[in-house]
Motif scaffolding. Structure first.
Motif, mmCIF file in Angstrom:
data_model
loop_
_atom_site.group_PDB
_atom_site.id
_atom_site.type_symbol
_atom_site.label_atom_id
_atom_site.label_comp_id
_atom_site.label_asym_id
_atom_site.label_seq_id
_atom_site.Cartn_x
_atom_site.Cartn_y
_atom_site.Cartn_z
ATOM 1 N N ARG A 169 -7.865 20.079 -16.641
ATOM 2 C CA ARG A 169 -7.749 18.623 -16.653
ATOM 3 C C ARG A 169 -8.282 18.033 -17.953
ATOM 4 N N GLU A 170 -9.381 18.594 -18.439
ATOM 5 C CA GLU A 170 -9.942 18.105 -19.700
ATOM 6 C C GLU A 170 -8.989 18.375 -20.863
ATOM 7 N N ASN A 171 -8.413 19.576 -20.881
ATOM 8 C CA ASN A 171 -7.452 19.903 -21.934
ATOM 9 C C ASN A 171 -6.209 19.030 -21.836
ATOM 10 N N LEU A 172 -5.761 18.774 -20.595
ATOM 11 C CA LEU A 172 -4.600 17.922 -20.395
ATOM 12 C C LEU A 172 -4.891 16.502 -20.855
ATOM 13 N N ALA A 173 -6.105 16.009 -20.577
ATOM 14 C CA ALA A 173 -6.479 14.667 -21.018
ATOM 15 C C ALA A 173 -6.453 14.567 -22.539
ATOM 16 N N GLU A 174 -6.948 15.604 -23.217
ATOM 17 C CA GLU A 174 -6.915 15.600 -24.684
ATOM 18 C C GLU A 174 -5.468 15.599 -25.180
ATOM 19 N N LEU A 175 -4.616 16.361 -24.508
ATOM 20 C CA LEU A 175 -3.205 16.388 -24.884
ATOM 21 C C LEU A 175 -2.574 15.003 -24.723
ATOM 22 N N ILE A 176 -2.929 14.307 -23.640
ATOM 23 C CA ILE A 176 -2.399 12.959 -23.402
ATOM 24 C C ILE A 176 -2.876 11.999 -24.482
ATOM 25 N N ILE A 177 -4.140 12.118 -24.892
ATOM 26 C CA ILE A 177 -4.665 11.249 -25.949
ATOM 27 C C ILE A 177 -3.887 11.462 -27.244
ATOM 28 N N TYR A 178 -3.623 12.706 -27.582
ATOM 29 C CA TYR A 178 -2.823 12.975 -28.783
ATOM 30 C C TYR A 178 -1.425 12.365 -28.641
ATOM 31 N N PHE A 179 -0.897 12.421 -27.397
ATOM 32 C CA PHE A 179 0.436 11.872 -27.162
ATOM 33 C C PHE A 179 0.457 10.361 -27.371
ATOM 34 N N VAL A 180 -0.494 9.653 -26.758
ATOM 35 C CA VAL A 180 -0.488 8.194 -26.861
ATOM 36 C C VAL A 180 -0.839 7.731 -28.276
ATOM 37 N N ILE A 227 0.846 -1.195 0.000
ATOM 38 C CA ILE A 227 0.000 0.000 0.000
ATOM 39 C C ILE A 227 0.883 1.248 0.000
ATOM 40 N N ILE A 228 0.491 2.226 -0.822
ATOM 41 C CA ILE A 228 1.256 3.472 -0.972
ATOM 42 C C ILE A 228 0.770 4.501 0.044
ATOM 43 N N CYS A 229 1.710 5.222 0.654
ATOM 44 C CA CYS A 229 1.361 6.294 1.591
ATOM 45 C C CYS A 229 2.248 7.508 1.309
ATOM 46 N N PHE A 230 1.618 8.627 0.937
ATOM 47 C CA PHE A 230 2.349 9.875 0.716
ATOM 48 C C PHE A 230 2.453 10.647 2.031
ATOM 49 N N LEU A 231 3.601 11.304 2.225
ATOM 50 C CA LEU A 231 3.803 12.172 3.389
ATOM 51 C C LEU A 231 4.158 13.584 2.924
ATOM 52 N N ASP A 232 4.069 14.538 3.855
ATOM 53 C CA ASP A 232 4.413 15.936 3.611
ATOM 54 C C ASP A 232 3.488 16.560 2.566
ATOM 55 N N TYR A 233 2.396 17.106 3.049
ATOM 56 C CA TYR A 233 1.371 17.673 2.171
ATOM 57 C C TYR A 233 1.417 19.199 2.154
ATOM 58 N N GLY A 234 2.578 19.752 2.427
ATOM 59 C CA GLY A 234 2.692 21.206 2.441
ATOM 60 C C GLY A 234 2.623 21.823 1.059
ATOM 61 N N MET A 235 3.120 21.114 0.043
ATOM 62 C CA MET A 235 3.129 21.632 -1.322
ATOM 63 C C MET A 235 2.215 20.774 -2.186
ATOM 64 N N MET A 236 1.062 21.330 -2.569
ATOM 65 C CA MET A 236 0.096 20.609 -3.389
ATOM 66 C C MET A 236 -0.219 21.412 -4.645
ATOM 67 N N GLY A 237 -0.504 20.712 -5.730
ATOM 68 C CA GLY A 237 -0.904 21.354 -6.974
ATOM 69 C C GLY A 237 -2.408 21.250 -7.163
ATOM 70 N N ILE A 238 -3.008 22.267 -7.777
ATOM 71 C CA ILE A 238 -4.458 22.301 -8.005
ATOM 72 C C ILE A 238 -4.718 22.568 -9.485
ATOM 73 N N LEU A 239 -5.572 21.741 -10.092
ATOM 74 C CA LEU A 239 -5.946 21.898 -11.490
ATOM 75 C C LEU A 239 -7.465 21.996 -11.586
ATOM 76 N N ASP A 240 -7.961 23.017 -12.301
ATOM 77 C CA ASP A 240 -9.407 23.106 -12.458
ATOM 78 C C ASP A 240 -9.877 22.111 -13.531
ATOM 79 N N GLN A 241 -11.186 21.952 -13.630
ATOM 80 C CA GLN A 241 -11.749 20.933 -14.512
ATOM 81 C C GLN A 241 -11.386 21.190 -15.967
ATOM 82 N N GLU A 242 -11.433 22.442 -16.399
ATOM 83 C CA GLU A 242 -11.121 22.760 -17.791
ATOM 84 C C GLU A 242 -9.681 22.371 -18.125
#
Length: 549
Positions: free
Chosen positions: A321-332, A304-319
């Motif tokens: 994430r959707e654009n990133l997903a499309e970019l990944i599809i083009y990549f694959v 089981i995986i356990c992450f520690l140290d949550y002081g630095m987190m990244g946040i992505l809005d829905q738009e």
């Protein structure tokens, strides 16, 4: 902050210390260029390097020594910049990644007093036991093992005294120096130093707020509440404040120890779960761990995986994430053209760059890494960022945090399972995001997300429409027209009116049998149609010439 504001306060002493360290490591010419040599006293020094553009081989090393010697805030700045090779270059980023955040521990009595002041009770009343020797000590805080009165073993992270004030003062000085460097050293403007300081300030002030970290853990735990492959440590909020955070003491092993161990762990499964959990954070949750280096990832029983140290987190809005997903599809799907179009759509690259050359080099990079195992893929993310830098493409901070996380997981995954291909993990997640985007239910989600705006619009629309109609009836509508090529436009309108008049007049004449007739048609009507045809053709050509059709 101006130079005069440093007088009579502790910032002046700190500024002198910064200048002394810069001079020590042969950056005195910067002090001269930003006009501080004659205003702030420091020891005279002859400089081996006389230009900020002189990129000698020792520059990254000397910069690292400067940051290390200046302490907490500057070490954190260097660690942040180590994730931005797109800004500082690969050599400096690699050197900054070596910055050590280990610091000698603060005396137990001092840390004890902070805990008691923050939690409002004595150590003996709060805990059954509290170890005086810390488990670890960094520049911002140190961690002590303790046992609650209810019997749970916990890790208590305590912020060192005066850290927040020190950081705020250092940031003020950073902002002052960044502004002067930006004003007096022209090449530095390519790096937008004031912008870097502002972004760093937002990041580090979140990191020194342990209350924010506690909220991050709570949100992360909620996101993975139904995932048995990821464990999130419990936070004891009644024993936590902005300067003290008490959480469950995690056993298991660091993933770095698992790499070197041959007992009790399924390394291939750990690699798979680690990458899958990360892309789930990015594409599904939009809330991801921005610092997943081996010391921050533990492996518990049953892999089981356990992450520690949550002081630095990244946040992505829905738009995003959707654009990133499309970019990944083009990549694959190995579609370089699709990737470039998507990057343009996302506003990451503009059509002002040499698209043809960029496409050619991106194609080469894709062919180099596509479809191979992690053992052959090491450095792929660095190559991609280097290509972006070559074409002066400024990556959004979200992309850089992602690149950093992927690079770290790439390194860990290679050591755990060299044959694991991350494409197998993130491809189905990307397709899930795309399917959700094009789903008919998306309309329902849109209405739900914008329900209040729609409700406000429905309320105000009749009133606004009534006001507009009233103003039209009263002749009170005023149109503001920008005066641009107005003469050319008015000429075309005049020509159009003349053309219309000629056509109407010629048509009326053609209905008569008066005057000179040619082939049974009035001569004036024929002339009118010929003139109309010539005028109409000229008008169309003029419109096409200025691309206004």
């Amino acid at each position: 902050m101006t130079l005069g504001e440093f007088k009579g306060n502790s910032n002046l002493k700190r500024l002198n210390e910064i200048i002394r360290v810069l001079t020590k490591y042969e950056f005195g010419y910067i002090i001269e260029k930003i006009k501080l040599k004659d205003k702030i006293p420091f020891k005279h020094h002859s400089y081996e390097y006389e230009s900020i553009e002189e990129l000698d081989a020792t520059l990254p090393l000397r910069l690292r020594h400067v940051l290390q010697e200046l302490g907490t805030t500057y070490i954190k700045l260097g660690q942040t910049l180590s994730t931005r090779p797109d800004l500082v270059g690969d050599d400096i980023a690699d050197e900054f990644s070596k910055l050590q955040d280990d610091n000698p521990p603060v005396d137990y009595e001092i840390m004890q007093s902070i805990v008691e002041e923050e939690l409002g009770s004595s150590i003996d009343e709060l805990f059954s036991s509290f170890e005086k020797e810390p488990l670890g000590s960094a520049s911002i805080g140190q961690v002590h093992k303790a046992v609650l009165k209810t019997g749970e073993e916990v890790a208590v992270k305590i912020q060192k005294p005066g850290v927040k004030d020190l950081i705020k003062n250092d940031i003020n000085i950073m902002r002052f120096l960044a502004a002067r460097i930006n004003d007096y050293i022209f090449p530095s403007r390519n790096y937008n130093l004031p912008g870097i300081v502002n972004e760093f300030e937002r990041s580090i002030l979140k990191e020194v707020d342990y209350g924010q970290e506690a909220m991050n853990i709570k949100r992360f735990d909620y996101n993975f509440k139904d995932d048995e492959t990821v464990y999130v440590p419990k936070v004891y909020r009644e024993y936590s404040t902005s300067k003290v955070i008490t959480m469950e003491l995690i056993g298991g092993k660091k993933v770095s120890d698992v790499i070197n161990s041959d007992e009790g762990f399924d390394k291939e499964l750990i690699a798979k779960r680690g990458v899958e959990s990360y892309f789930k954070q990015v594409l599904i949750h939009g809330f991801f761990h921005a610092d997943p280096h081996p010391a921050n990832i533990y492996v518990l029983e049953n892999n089981i995986i356990c992450f520690l140290d949550y002081g630095m987190m990244g946040i992505l809005d829905q738009e995003f994430r959707e654009n990133l997903a499309e970019l990944i599809i083009y990549f694959v799907e190995d579609s370089v053209k699709g990737m470039i179009n998507q990057l343009i759509y996302m506003g990451i690259i503009s059509e002002n760059i040499d698209i043809k050359s960029f496409k050619y080099e991106l194609t080469d990079l894709m062919y180099k890494y596509y479809g191979i195992g992690l053992n052959e893929m090491h450095g792929g993310m660095d190559d991609l960022i280097s290509l972006m830098r070559k074409y002066h493409i400024q990556l959004p901070s979200e992309f850089v945090l992602l690149a950093r996380g992927i690079g770290m997981l790439e390194d860990v995954g290679e050591k755990l399972d060299p044959n694991f291909n991350p494409v197998d993990a993130f491809k189905p997640m990307a397709r899930t995001v795309i399917r959700k985007k094009v789903s008919p239910l998306k309309v329902v989600d849109f209405v739900k997300d914008n329900l209040f705006e729609v409700e406000h619009l429905m309320k105000t629309l009749p009133r606004n429409l009534s006001r507009t109609l009233y103003k039209i009836e009263e002749g009170k509508i005023t149109l503001e027209v920008e005066h641009k090529d107005m003469e050319r436009i008015s000429n075309k309108i005049s020509a159009s009116l003349i053309l219309a008049a000629l056509l109407v007049g010629s048509s009326l004449i053609m209905q008569t049998d008066k005057g000179i007739l040619i082939l049974g048609f009035p001569f004036l009507g024929i002339i009118g149609f010929i003139v109309s045809m010539v005028l109409g053709l000229a008008l169309v050509l003029s419109i096409l010439k200025y691309r206004e059709l």
